[in-house]
Write a protein that holds these residues in place. Structure first.
Motif, PDB file in Angstrom:
ATOM      1  N   SER A  37       0.125   9.278  -4.723  1.00  0.00           N
ATOM      2  CA  SER A  37       0.627   8.111  -4.004  1.00  0.00           C
ATOM      3  C   SER A  37       0.862   8.432  -2.531  1.00  0.00           C
TER       4      SER A  37
ATOM      5  N   SER B  19     -11.831   5.941  -5.907  1.00  0.00           N
ATOM      6  CA  SER B  19     -10.865   5.915  -4.786  1.00  0.00           C
ATOM      7  C   SER B  19     -10.049   4.624  -4.796  1.00  0.00           C
TER       8      SER B  19
ATOM      9  N   LEU C 264      -9.097   8.155 -10.600  1.00  0.00           N
ATOM     10  CA  LEU C 264      -9.305   8.381  -9.165  1.00  0.00           C
ATOM     11  C   LEU C 264     -10.772   8.281  -8.736  1.00  0.00           C
TER      12      LEU C 264
ATOM     13  N   TYR D 120      -2.694   9.997  -0.649  1.00  0.00           N
ATOM     14  CA  TYR D 120      -3.851   9.112  -0.516  1.00  0.00           C
ATOM     15  C   TYR D 120      -3.448   7.665  -0.255  1.00  0.00           C
ATOM     16  N   ASP D 121      -2.131   7.441  -0.046  1.00  0.00           N
ATOM     17  CA  ASP D 121      -1.625   6.095   0.231  1.00  0.00           C
ATOM     18  C   ASP D 121      -2.040   5.125  -0.872  1.00  0.00           C
ATOM     19  N   THR D 122      -2.018   5.630  -2.103  1.00  0.00           N
ATOM     20  CA  THR D 122      -2.407   4.839  -3.267  1.00  0.00           C
ATOM     21  C   THR D 122      -1.165   4.173  -3.866  1.00  0.00           C
ATOM     22  N   THR D 123      -1.258   2.897  -4.134  1.00  0.00           N
ATOM     23  CA  THR D 123      -0.177   2.180  -4.808  1.00  0.00           C
ATOM     24  C   THR D 123      -0.196   2.530  -6.289  1.00  0.00           C
TER      25      THR D 123
ATOM     26  N   LYS E  17      -7.338   1.564  -4.723  1.00  0.00           N
ATOM     27  CA  LYS E  17      -6.175   1.168  -3.925  1.00  0.00           C
ATOM     28  C   LYS E  17      -4.921   1.143  -4.789  1.00  0.00           C
TER      29      LYS E  17
ATOM     30  N   THR F 252     -11.763  -1.292  -8.081  1.00  0.00           N
ATOM     31  CA  THR F 252     -10.781  -0.990  -7.035  1.00  0.00           C
ATOM     32  C   THR F 252      -9.460  -0.499  -7.631  1.00  0.00           C
TER      33      THR F 252
ATOM     34  N   LYS G 159       0.838  -1.202   0.000  1.00  0.00           N
ATOM     35  CA  LYS G 159       0.000   0.000   0.000  1.00  0.00           C
ATOM     36  C   LYS G 159       0.873   1.252   0.000  1.00  0.00           C
TER      37      LYS G 159
END
Length: 231
Positions: free
Chosen positions: A188, A159, A156, A191-194, A161, A83, A30
């Motif tokens: 990244s 939302s 986006l 939003y702690d997006t991979t 992952k 997702t 993550k």
């Protein structure tokens, strides 16, 4: 313990009957930003297609954003893709409608029904990419950099992952590429997006260093496991 958004174990990836990548063991957590590099025809696209369910996983085990790739079917693949966000080199925006309508089309296609919630979400993603005032424009009225930002805004919407970005700076000049890279890196982090980004652009990689996955000779080499000078 870090949450694995992508986990592949002993995976063999096929394009038709051809074995393209063998014995893939890979974990991406993550919030990680990872480059995917390699010459054309070495399996980059096949790996991305496996991750978003376009190529079936025949051998090995794979999980993406909580989904088991082995059990994904044509009925459940839309749920996997909700997702994920996918950013394309050629934008793939609908030219017969404006930006706002492009984004609303995606929301409706992924199950949104409340008009007020859709409007709020569209405004939110356009604000994130710095184009809140451009919703009325059609794609052909915008620069390449603006169209790529809209493509990122579209990615986006649900939302995600995980964002899979396929050559997002490939058609852009260096200055615009810089802007897109800064936007992706901030998404990244904020939003702690991979993010897994396929690219041929070594200027970008050198300027914004991160973990590198390289496809070569039917294998994936991971800079996390090697000295950087060897990749």
């Amino acid at each position: 313990m870090s949450e694995a958004v992508i986990k592949l174990e002993n995976v063999n990836i096929y394009q038709g009957a051809n074995l393209v990548l063998r014995d893939v063991n890979l974990q991406v957590n993550k919030g990680e930003f990872v480059y995917l590099v390699g010459k054309t025809g070495t399996g980059k696209s096949s790996l991305l297609k496996t991750l978003y369910g376009d190529l079936p996983l025949k051998e090995g085990t794979g999980h993406v954003a909580g989904f088991d790739l082995k059990t994904v079917t044509w009925k459940t693949v839309p749920f996997l893709r909700r997702t994920l966000g996918v950013v394309f080199q050629d934008f793939q925006l609908l030219t017969d409608r404006n930006v706002h309508e492009n984004l609303k089309f995606v929301l409706k296609a992924t199950g949104w029904t409340d008009n007020n919630l859709m409007e709020a979400k569209i405004n939110d993603v356009l604000e994130k990419v710095g184009l809140k005032s451009k919703g009325f424009k059609r794609p052909f009225e915008m620069s390449g950099g603006e169209q790529q930002r809209i493509d990122i805004a579209r990615a986006l919407l649900n939302s995600p992952k995980l964002i899979l970005a396929d050559e997002p700076t490939g058609n852009l000049d260096p200055e615009t590429s810089d802007e897109i890279m800064q936007l992706l890196i901030s998404i990244s982090k904020d939003y702690d997006t991979t993010i897994v980004m396929a690219t041929h652009d070594y200027l970008v990689i050198n300027k914004y260093p991160a973990r590198i996955l390289r496809t070569e000779g039917g294998k994936i080499y991971d800079s996390a496991n090697y000295h950087p000078e060897s990749v």
